[in-house]
Design a protein around this motif. Structure first.
Motif, PDB file in Angstrom:
ATOM      1  N   GLU B  95     -19.769   6.395 -88.104  1.00 52.18           N
ATOM      2  CA  GLU B  95     -18.907   5.231 -88.335  1.00 52.18           C
ATOM      3  C   GLU B  95     -18.321   4.784 -87.003  1.00 52.18           C
ATOM      4  OE1 GLU B  95     -15.408   4.224 -91.481  1.00 52.18           O
ATOM      5  OE2 GLU B  95     -14.846   5.562 -89.847  1.00 52.18           O
ATOM      6  N   ILE B  96     -18.374   3.470 -86.754  1.00 52.28           N
ATOM      7  CA  ILE B  96     -17.842   2.934 -85.504  1.00 52.28           C
ATOM      8  C   ILE B  96     -16.702   1.984 -85.847  1.00 52.28           C
ATOM      9  CG2 ILE B  96     -18.400   1.697 -83.371  1.00 52.28           C
ATOM     10  CD1 ILE B  96     -21.385   2.323 -83.995  1.00 52.28           C
ATOM     11  N   ILE B  97     -15.555   2.180 -85.169  1.00 53.70           N
ATOM     12  CA  ILE B  97     -14.399   1.321 -85.432  1.00 53.70           C
ATOM     13  C   ILE B  97     -14.349   0.233 -84.363  1.00 53.70           C
ATOM     14  CG2 ILE B  97     -11.886   1.269 -85.667  1.00 53.70           C
ATOM     15  CD1 ILE B  97     -12.119   4.301 -86.398  1.00 53.70           C
ATOM     16  N   VAL B  98     -14.325  -1.023 -84.797  1.00 55.76           N
ATOM     17  CA  VAL B  98     -14.309  -2.154 -83.870  1.00 55.76           C
ATOM     18  C   VAL B  98     -13.061  -2.987 -84.123  1.00 55.76           C
ATOM     19  CG1 VAL B  98     -15.694  -3.990 -82.856  1.00 55.76           C
ATOM     20  CG2 VAL B  98     -16.813  -2.218 -84.207  1.00 55.76           C
ATOM     21  N   GLU B  99     -12.277  -3.190 -83.082  1.00 61.45           N
ATOM     22  CA  GLU B  99     -11.069  -4.010 -83.236  1.00 61.45           C
ATOM     23  C   GLU B  99     -10.841  -4.810 -81.947  1.00 61.45           C
ATOM     24  OE1 GLU B  99      -7.420  -1.631 -83.407  1.00 61.45           O
ATOM     25  OE2 GLU B  99      -8.587   0.089 -82.746  1.00 61.45           O
ATOM     26  N   PRO B 100      -9.958  -5.798 -82.012  1.00 59.92           N
ATOM     27  CA  PRO B 100      -9.704  -6.589 -80.797  1.00 59.92           C
ATOM     28  C   PRO B 100      -8.890  -5.794 -79.782  1.00 59.92           C
ATOM     29  CG  PRO B 100      -8.332  -7.368 -82.601  1.00 59.92           C
ATOM     30  CD  PRO B 100      -9.241  -6.332 -83.179  1.00 59.92           C
ATOM     31  N   PHE B 101      -8.739  -6.318 -78.551  1.00 60.47           N
ATOM     32  CA  PHE B 101      -7.840  -5.727 -77.564  1.00 60.47           C
ATOM     33  C   PHE B 101      -6.425  -5.850 -78.113  1.00 60.47           C
ATOM     34  CE2 PHE B 101     -10.372  -6.204 -73.306  1.00 60.47           C
ATOM     35  CZ  PHE B 101     -11.245  -5.234 -73.760  1.00 60.47           C
ATOM     36  N   ARG B 102      -5.715  -4.724 -78.120  1.00 64.40           N
ATOM     37  CA  ARG B 102      -4.379  -4.740 -78.724  1.00 64.40           C
ATOM     38  C   ARG B 102      -3.297  -4.778 -77.664  1.00 64.40           C
ATOM     39  NH1 ARG B 102      -5.025  -5.725 -84.230  1.00 64.40           N
ATOM     40  NH2 ARG B 102      -6.446  -4.219 -85.164  1.00 64.40           N
ATOM     41  N   ALA B 103      -2.545  -5.853 -77.644  1.00 67.82           N
ATOM     42  CA  ALA B 103      -1.348  -5.985 -76.811  1.00 67.82           C
ATOM     43  C   ALA B 103      -0.600  -7.197 -77.332  1.00 67.82           C
ATOM     44  CB  ALA B 103      -1.702  -6.177 -75.343  1.00 67.82           C
ATOM     45  N   SER B 104       0.725  -7.092 -77.391  1.00 69.69           N
ATOM     46  CA  SER B 104       1.492  -8.200 -77.979  1.00 69.69           C
ATOM     47  C   SER B 104       1.269  -9.544 -77.287  1.00 69.69           C
ATOM     48  CB  SER B 104       2.977  -7.860 -77.995  1.00 69.69           C
ATOM     49  OG  SER B 104       3.180  -6.653 -78.679  1.00 69.69           O
ATOM     50  N   PRO B 105       1.149  -9.602 -75.936  1.00 71.27           N
ATOM     51  CA  PRO B 105       0.915 -10.919 -75.320  1.00 71.27           C
ATOM     52  C   PRO B 105      -0.462 -11.493 -75.642  1.00 71.27           C
ATOM     53  CG  PRO B 105       1.767  -9.345 -73.721  1.00 71.27           C
ATOM     54  CD  PRO B 105       1.384  -8.553 -74.923  1.00 71.27           C
TER      55      PRO B 105
END
Lengths: 267, 257
Positions: B95-105
């Motif tokens: 299983e591969i988890i893919v998400e966006p770059f996480r940072a509030s700005p």
């Protein structure tokens, strides 16, 4: 639209920030993350320098009871008198205390504000996995908080003598130390705190050189090693005193007042 | 090869977003990560579902457009851009988890696409030099040593992908800002605006809501261009000097009458 004045200069041709328009340069400095970090670095190094002196002074405990007048008691008395008669009695002591308190307040306030920023800059629940951040750098907040609690406790115990779990008599430094460090819980608390101090100093001392812009690739290995050495030497030097008293490496106090202090021990 | 993909789906910036799991099968081991997403998207279109949005442009690791957090690490574990990650690096059936770059700005705009215009505004604040137009200057008039040139080139290698911010536990943009400032600050052409640049870029960086640096070094561990945290040290130094520079400019001056 063309800019009426060159970038970085205001209408009068002065450097931007040099006028009061942005609330002054000091305000700008304090409001920026780098400015606050420099405040943390400078106040931290004041506290760090004090630690070195404090640690060296503590080692006088190893000179033993000295037949009624322990060296560390003489040293303690000297700290109160140093600077007189030019300064009032305890004058130098209070100057140092004031500087330390100011440094500590600035250190903590700047860190609290920076940490709040840092938390806000990361969406909740998205702490990135560890790749190469050191144990020391990850635990700076934790070690800092424990050390703050330690400092408060330590001052209440040995400076104001508010905590009298073991009797603390003013001026009888050696006897006070001996009595306190016969209790295993004080020894554990002090030694564990010094372990955290080692972590805090290790990252803090190197970070100081990076934040001040002194670190460069060719200096980095030396600075890293120096920070580690400083952390190890300072924390071992501190931890040696409670361990020394507890393990009986240094003998019992011999003076009369000390004997009453030690015998008045409730347990 | 077959994989189970856990993907962050978010229809627009205001939406809440959720995890969705998709199975992908018979993927060539030579396929890149983005090609695998293309194959999945082709199928989603046929099935009538909205395809997964993700950023890309050159697909050869030089533009800095692609920005996927793969299994928690920005650009995956191999310190390359997302487009240079290949399916053969993963275990078959995993299983591969893919998400966006996480940072509030970096606001999530859609699925795996984030808004990286805060970076553009940091560069606009000071990442330039002002030169008067005119005849071409004599090149030998301003010698630049190979060491200086190399230092500038190392910093200029930054492609502005934002992995440093995503990898930082504080969401700090110091590696990016440091690289963009250093690349001009070490060259003769960058000297006239050096201190104003450093101050303006730091001010903009803070205004965008990025966190402060705590010298953890995670940024350089994910940087596909292998930019060193020494550029952060350069920025610290230039910022500190810029403050002294301003204070000096406020000193009283002698007046002739």
């Amino acid at each position: 639209m063309a800019d009426p004045h060159p970038p970085g200069l205001n209408e009068e041709g002065e450097l931007e920030g040099s006028s009061g328009r942005h609330g002054g340069i000091l305000r700008q400095f304090w409001d920026s993350t780098i400015g606050k970090k420099i405040v943390v670095a400078v106040s931290g190094s004041i506290l760090g320098l004090y630690l070195i002196v404090h640690m060296l002074g503590n080692l006088k405990g190893f000179q033993g009871p000295g037949g009624g007048e322990p060296e560390i008691d003489v040293y303690g008395e000297w700290l109160r008198e140093v600077g007189s008669p030019a300064l009032p009695e305890q004058g130098a002591l209070w100057v140092v205390r004031a500087i330390l308190l100011l440094a500590l307040v600035l250190h903590v306030v700047a860190i609290v504000q920076l940490s709040r920023r840092n938390l806000a800059a990361k969406p909740k629940g998205h702490r990135p996995p560890r790749i190469q951040r050191s144990l020391a750098s990850r635990t700076m907040l934790l070690s800092g908080l424990v050390l703050l609690a330690f400092v408060v406790f330590h001052v209440l115990q040995f400076t104001t003598a508010t905590i009298q779990t073991t009797p603390i008599v003013e001026g009888e430094v050696y006897a006070n130390l001996y009595a306190a460090f016969q209790e295993w819980y004080f020894v554990v608390f002090y030694v564990v705190s010094m372990g955290l101090l080692a972590l805090h100093l290790r990252h803090g001392a190197w970070s100081l050189t990076q934040t001040m812009g002194w670190d460069k690739p060719n200096r980095n290995p030396t600075l890293r090693r120096t920070a580690t050495a400083l952390a190890v030497v300072v924390s071992l030097g501190f931890a040696a005193v409670p361990l020394g008293f507890w393990l009986g490496i240094v003998p019992e106090p011999t003076s009369e007042a000390a004997a009453t202090a030690a015998s008045g021990e409730p347990r | 090869m077959n994989f189970k993909l856990k993907v962050w789906r978010q229809s627009d910036a205001a939406a809440a977003g959720e995890w969705r799991t998709y199975g992908v099968s018979e993927i060539d081991s030579g396929a890149s990560f983005l090609e695998m997403l293309d194959i999945l998207n082709d199928r989603l279109v046929v099935e009538g579902e909205r395809p997964i949005a993700f950023d890309y442009d050159c697909r050869e690791g030089i533009c800095g457009s692609c920005a996927l957090t793969i299994d928690g690490t920005p650009h995956g574990p191999r310190q390359v851009t997302s487009c240079q990650v290949f399916m053969r690096e993963f275990t078959d059936g995993s299983e591969i988890i893919v998400e966006p770059f996480r940072a509030s700005p970096f606001k999530v705009l859609c699925d795996l696409v984030v808004d990286r215009t805060p970076f553009d505004r940091i560069v606009e604040a000071g990442g330039y030099i002002s030169v008067d137009a005119g005849p071409k200057p004599e090149p030998n008039a301003t010698p630049i040593s190979p060491e200086t040139q190399q230092a500038a080139m190392d910093a200029a290698a930054c492609i502005g992908c934002g992995a440093c911010v995503a990898a930082c536990p504080n969401g700090s943009a110091m590696l990016f800002t440091g690289a963009k400032a250093t690349h001009l600050n070490v060259l003769p052409q960058g000297q006239p605006e050096r201190y104003d640049r450093s101050r303006a870029m730091v001010e903009q960086m803070d205004a965008e809501g990025f966190g402060g640096c705590t010298n953890t070094g995670e940024c350089e561990a994910v940087c596909p261009q292998e930019i060193s945290i020494s550029v952060i040290g350069e920025l610290y130094r230039d910022y500190r000097k810029s403050m002294v520079h301003v204070l000096r400019s406020r000193r009283g001056r002698m007046k002739a009458q």
